[in-house]
Design a protein around this motif. Structure first.
Motif, PDB file in Angstrom:
ATOM      1  N   ILE A   1     -52.395  18.784  25.440  1.00 28.45           N
ATOM      2  CA  ILE A   1     -52.559  17.321  25.521  1.00 28.45           C
ATOM      3  C   ILE A   1     -51.674  16.761  26.625  1.00 28.45           C
ATOM      4  O   ILE A   1     -52.101  15.926  27.419  1.00 28.45           O
ATOM      5  CB  ILE A   1     -52.217  16.651  24.166  1.00 28.45           C
ATOM      6  CG1 ILE A   1     -53.272  17.000  23.135  1.00 28.45           C
ATOM      7  CG2 ILE A   1     -52.114  15.132  24.323  1.00 28.45           C
ATOM      8  CD1 ILE A   1     -52.951  16.543  21.729  1.00 28.45           C
ATOM      9  N   LYS A   2     -50.456  17.266  26.687  1.00 34.56           N
ATOM     10  CA  LYS A   2     -49.533  16.798  27.726  1.00 34.56           C
ATOM     11  C   LYS A   2     -50.139  17.012  29.114  1.00 34.56           C
ATOM     12  O   LYS A   2     -50.198  16.080  29.921  1.00 34.56           O
ATOM     13  CB  LYS A   2     -48.197  17.542  27.606  1.00 34.56           C
ATOM     14  CG  LYS A   2     -47.196  17.158  28.672  1.00 34.56           C
ATOM     15  CD  LYS A   2     -45.875  17.881  28.514  1.00 34.56           C
ATOM     16  CE  LYS A   2     -44.935  17.487  29.644  1.00 34.56           C
ATOM     17  NZ  LYS A   2     -43.604  18.053  29.523  1.00 34.56           N
TER      18      LYS A   2
ATOM     19  N   LEU B   1     -50.222  20.574  21.575  1.00 36.05           N
ATOM     20  CA  LEU B   1     -49.334  19.532  22.128  1.00 36.05           C
ATOM     21  C   LEU B   1     -49.178  19.718  23.628  1.00 36.05           C
ATOM     22  O   LEU B   1     -49.221  18.768  24.404  1.00 36.05           O
ATOM     23  CB  LEU B   1     -47.962  19.581  21.437  1.00 36.05           C
ATOM     24  CG  LEU B   1     -47.922  19.192  19.956  1.00 36.05           C
ATOM     25  CD1 LEU B   1     -46.536  19.454  19.373  1.00 36.05           C
ATOM     26  CD2 LEU B   1     -48.304  17.731  19.735  1.00 36.05           C
TER      27      LEU B   1
ATOM     28  N   THR C   1     -49.391  -2.159  34.724  1.00 37.25           N
ATOM     29  CA  THR C   1     -48.886  -2.139  33.352  1.00 37.25           C
ATOM     30  C   THR C   1     -48.286  -3.493  33.021  1.00 37.25           C
ATOM     31  O   THR C   1     -47.377  -3.957  33.714  1.00 37.25           O
ATOM     32  CB  THR C   1     -47.799  -1.051  33.185  1.00 37.25           C
ATOM     33  OG1 THR C   1     -48.343   0.193  33.617  1.00 37.25           O
ATOM     34  CG2 THR C   1     -47.345  -0.943  31.737  1.00 37.25           C
TER      35      THR C   1
ATOM     36  N   GLU D   1     -38.600   4.122  39.371  1.00 36.65           N
ATOM     37  CA  GLU D   1     -38.618   4.271  37.920  1.00 36.65           C
ATOM     38  C   GLU D   1     -37.205   4.431  37.397  1.00 36.65           C
ATOM     39  O   GLU D   1     -36.310   4.838  38.120  1.00 36.65           O
ATOM     40  CB  GLU D   1     -39.437   5.508  37.530  1.00 36.65           C
ATOM     41  CG  GLU D   1     -40.920   5.230  37.520  1.00 36.65           C
ATOM     42  CD  GLU D   1     -41.749   6.495  37.521  1.00 36.65           C
ATOM     43  OE1 GLU D   1     -41.156   7.590  37.492  1.00 36.65           O
ATOM     44  OE2 GLU D   1     -42.981   6.377  37.553  1.00 36.65           O
TER      45      GLU D   1
ATOM     46  N   VAL E   1     -53.160  14.677  29.670  1.00 37.52           N
ATOM     47  CA  VAL E   1     -52.801  13.266  29.889  1.00 37.52           C
ATOM     48  C   VAL E   1     -52.185  13.083  31.270  1.00 37.52           C
ATOM     49  O   VAL E   1     -52.524  12.144  31.994  1.00 37.52           O
ATOM     50  CB  VAL E   1     -51.812  12.774  28.799  1.00 37.52           C
ATOM     51  CG1 VAL E   1     -51.254  11.404  29.157  1.00 37.52           C
ATOM     52  CG2 VAL E   1     -52.498  12.732  27.446  1.00 37.52           C
ATOM     53  N   LEU E   2     -51.304  14.006  31.650  1.00 37.30           N
ATOM     54  CA  LEU E   2     -50.660  13.881  32.956  1.00 37.30           C
ATOM     55  C   LEU E   2     -51.691  13.975  34.080  1.00 37.30           C
ATOM     56  O   LEU E   2     -51.637  13.230  35.048  1.00 37.30           O
ATOM     57  CB  LEU E   2     -49.570  14.950  33.122  1.00 37.30           C
ATOM     58  CG  LEU E   2     -48.353  14.795  32.203  1.00 37.30           C
ATOM     59  CD1 LEU E   2     -47.329  15.894  32.464  1.00 37.30           C
ATOM     60  CD2 LEU E   2     -47.692  13.427  32.354  1.00 37.30           C
TER      61      LEU E   2
ATOM     62  N   THR F   1     -52.960  -1.027  31.725  1.00 35.39           N
ATOM     63  CA  THR F   1     -52.366  -0.518  30.494  1.00 35.39           C
ATOM     64  C   THR F   1     -51.276  -1.462  30.018  1.00 35.39           C
ATOM     65  O   THR F   1     -50.810  -2.318  30.774  1.00 35.39           O
ATOM     66  CB  THR F   1     -51.848   0.936  30.711  1.00 35.39           C
ATOM     67  OG1 THR F   1     -51.179   1.366  29.529  1.00 35.39           O
ATOM     68  CG2 THR F   1     -50.884   1.021  31.862  1.00 35.39           C
ATOM     69  N   THR F   2     -50.897  -1.319  28.759  1.00 36.52           N
ATOM     70  CA  THR F   2     -49.802  -2.131  28.245  1.00 36.52           C
ATOM     71  C   THR F   2     -48.678  -1.203  27.817  1.00 36.52           C
ATOM     72  O   THR F   2     -48.881  -0.022  27.584  1.00 36.52           O
ATOM     73  CB  THR F   2     -50.223  -2.976  27.020  1.00 36.52           C
ATOM     74  OG1 THR F   2     -50.558  -2.097  25.959  1.00 36.52           O
ATOM     75  CG2 THR F   2     -51.375  -3.879  27.336  1.00 36.52           C
ATOM     76  N   SER F   3     -47.503  -1.774  27.752  1.00 38.27           N
ATOM     77  CA  SER F   3     -46.345  -1.005  27.296  1.00 38.27           C
ATOM     78  C   SER F   3     -45.391  -1.973  26.611  1.00 38.27           C
ATOM     79  O   SER F   3     -45.634  -3.174  26.599  1.00 38.27           O
ATOM     80  CB  SER F   3     -45.704  -0.311  28.494  1.00 38.27           C
ATOM     81  OG  SER F   3     -44.709   0.568  28.037  1.00 38.27           O
TER      82      SER F   3
END
Lengths: 127, 503
Positions: free
Chosen positions: A12-13, A9, A32, A123, A16-17, A66-68
């Motif tokens: 992966i974090k 985990l 996005t 953000e 991805v980051l 990307t979508t969200s």
């Protein structure tokens, strides 16, 4: 993806980051499109199609799309977030195909923020 | 270098809509792609599960959830940890974890939004619950009218299975749990726990008496835990960050945050998450941005058909389970409908009782027949046929229906009527005694009249009136015959001299 363990985990974090971070060699921008039911009902699919068409026309490969889901303000949908390398993300509100085209041409490609459609920058705070 | 234009754009923290929110359940909103499990993991997703499976015993998980003060977000507010504890103590090899995603309150869309935007958060919470009670299978009961939520859930379930986060030997710990989606047909009563389980069993969704409670005999007679979407979506964070962290916001008896679907006569319609105990005023005026068109706030409806209206004098009330119940509404699943001064309160009550009589499953006579009678009485009042004693009759029936219905639907169906009578009795009385609708909504009670001083006798009203109710001599003030007027309003619309008014 193979079966994960607890250690995976964390890996992966990090991966991805690292992968999603904007950088010089690309991707240098990320767009996005918020596509919850509220967004789609207000026209997010048309916005997404317009964005994809613009990217195809421009022939560029270093803009990530990307979508969200819904970001909360359903009454201002469709919402689009544009992030360019080294700069604050900008949230655009009440988008349509024409506005998306303009935001792509001016903001994504030339770096000029389209203030008339902008809702906010930065953000949301989370714990 | 700061760009010249960017300063004119507010930051997210400068916009009241976002600034007053505290994101826990919605922490990934608008950030992750719900279709990519790795994006959820990159936001510390599944770390709560990993901790629960590798560092905690089932009893410790329950203890942590109990200590956090988390209460069921489906509406009733039962302590989640206690529910899990009861189920964990029930004997049996087969137990079930069930997620109630049968969101049916008019105006509510919290569960749909969470499932669409962050489905893994719900899955993670369910696996943790399964570990806590010793279950190995679960169901998500989601209505078929949420196609995007179901689509995202299916993707999330497939990815979680592929990654070994669902199925056999989760995270290599030897724990097994899998689940599937059960699509409901959209009957409101199936949001009631026993009806929901009956529906999954393939039978007509109707409630059954409790006890036995689901924790003892639930789905297929096996011990089951049923929690709402938002409840499950809160669990992983509690396990990961601890009960003290979770309980650090909220009120004495209502901990954590609550998600609301903010709709109605409010500028910012959307999904909001606030600490328990935030005032209604903050939600409506700061986050919601107030009422459009400078109109006045009349009431906020909380809890849908089971809830009630909170009027302007209680705008500063803290929104938590106890206070909201004290004011005659319920927290409910989070539907919050703002109403302005143009809304007729009797008409609102009529709308909700119409919904309930439509959705009553018919098992209990007081609910089936009682809600229908209440609808008839309310419809009569809105049509000018109200009689003295109607209010008292409604109140009397409400008590009987509440006391003699088997499930939550009937037990709460009279709430919208009771709360509106409590705060707006004068408006009911105006309809009944004066044949007047103060908000000017009830068509049958409208009265179009001509202001003789402004009327020039041009004859336009007489020309456009479909029933010849508007009439008069040329160049003389006209009149409207109330007996033949059908209240269509076309005369008022066409009058150039604003000589026709309605009351």
């Amino acid at each position: 993806m193979a079966k994960l363990t607890k250690e995976d985990l964390k890996k992966i974090k990090d991966k991805v980051l690292a992968k999603s971070a904007l950088k010089e060699e690309g991707p240098r921008a990320r767009v996005t499109v918020h596509m919850g039911t509220c967004g789609i009902a207000s026209g997010a699919k048309e916005v997404m199609s317009a964005l994809m068409a613009e990217i195809a026309d421009a022939g560029i490969r270093d803009v990530a799309v990307t979508t969200s889901g819904c970001m909360g303000m359903c009454s201002r949908e469709p919402l689009v977030t544009v992030e360019c390398l080294g700069r604050e993300p900008i949230k655009y509100e009440r988008m349509d195909a024409a506005k998306m085209k303009r935001v792509f041409q001016e903001h994504v490609l030339k770096g000029e923020i389209q203030t008339p459609f902008a809702l906010a920058r930065g953000e949301e705070s989370s714990e | 270098m700061e760009e010249p234009m960017i300063g004119s754009i507010p930051t997210m923290q400068e916009i009241p809509f976002f600034a007053h929110q505290k994101l826990r359940v919605l922490r990934n909103r608008g950030i992750i792609d719900p279709g990519k499990i790795e994006e959820y993991i990159a936001r510390d997703g599944y770390l709560g599960l990993a901790k629960a499976l590798t560092e905690m015993t089932p009893a410790e998980i329950i203890k942590e959830v109990t200590a956090s003060g988390l209460r069921g977000r489906g509406g009733a507010g039962f302590p989640t940890g206690l529910k899990w504890q009861f189920c964990s103590q029930s004997k049996g090899d087969v137990k079930y974890v069930l997620c109630n995603a049968d969101e049916g309150d008019p105006g509510a869309f919290m569960d749909r939004s969470v499932l669409e935007a962050d489905p893994h958060a719900v899955l993670e919470g369910m696996v943790i619950a399964a570990r806590a009670i010793g279950a190995h299978y679960g169901y998500i009961y989601c209505r078929a009218e949420y196609p995007l939520a179901i689509h995202q859930l299916n993707i999330a379930i497939a990815q979680a299975r592929e990654c070994g986060l669902l199925g056999k030997d989760i995270l290599g710990t030897g724990f097994d749990f899998d689940l599937e989606i059960y699509q409901g047909a959209g009957a409101f009563v199936c949001g009631e726990e026993t009806a929901l389980m009956t529906s999954i069993e393939g039978k007509r969704g109707m409630p059954r008496p409790r006890p036995p409670f689901p924790a003892v005999a639930g789905l297929w007679g096996k011990p089951s835990v049923l929690n709402n979407v938002e409840t499950f979506a809160s669990v992983a964070q509690i396990v990961l960050k601890g009960a003290a962290w979770y309980a650090s916001v909220g009120t004495e008896k209502s901990k954590g945050t609550k998600v609301f679907a903010l709709t109605g006569d409010v500028n910012n319609v959307g999904l909001v998450e606030v600490p328990m105990g935030t005032t209604l005023r903050t939600i409506v005026y700061e986050i919601g941005g107030g009422i459009p068109g400078g109109k006045k706030f009349k009431a906020a409806q909380l809890g849908g058909p089971s809830g009630g209206c909170i009027p302007a004098e209680h705008l500063d009330a803290s929104v938590d389970y106890e206070k909201v119940a004290e004011l005659g509404a319920i927290m409910g699943s989070g539907g919050l409908i703002v109403m302005n001064e143009d809304k007729c309160i009797v008409d609102i009550a009529r709308f909700f009782i119409d919904f309930c009589q439509d959705e009553s499953c018919g098992k209990c006579t007081p609910c089936r027949e009682g809600t229908k009678r209440m609808l008839q009485i309310l419809t009569g009042i809105t049509e000018g046929k109200g009689r003295e004693g109607d209010i008292e009759l409604l109140q009397e029936m409400a008590v009987i229906i509440k006391n003699s219905s088997l499930c939550g639907l009937g037990q709460t169906a009279p709430n919208p009527i009771l709360s509106t009578i409590r705060y707006f009795r004068d408006e009911y009385e105006a309809h009944i005694r004066e044949g007047r609708c103060p908000a000017g909504v009830c068509t049958a009670l409208k009265r179009y009249t001509v202001d003789a001083e402004k009327c020039t006798g041009c004859g336009v009203c007489a020309k456009v009136c479909p029933t010849k109710a508007a009439k008069g001599e040329k160049k003389q003030p006209h009149e409207i015959d109330q007996a033949t007027c059908i209240k269509c309003g076309v005369c008022m619309e066409k009058c150039k001299f604003e000589a026709i008014f309605v009351n």
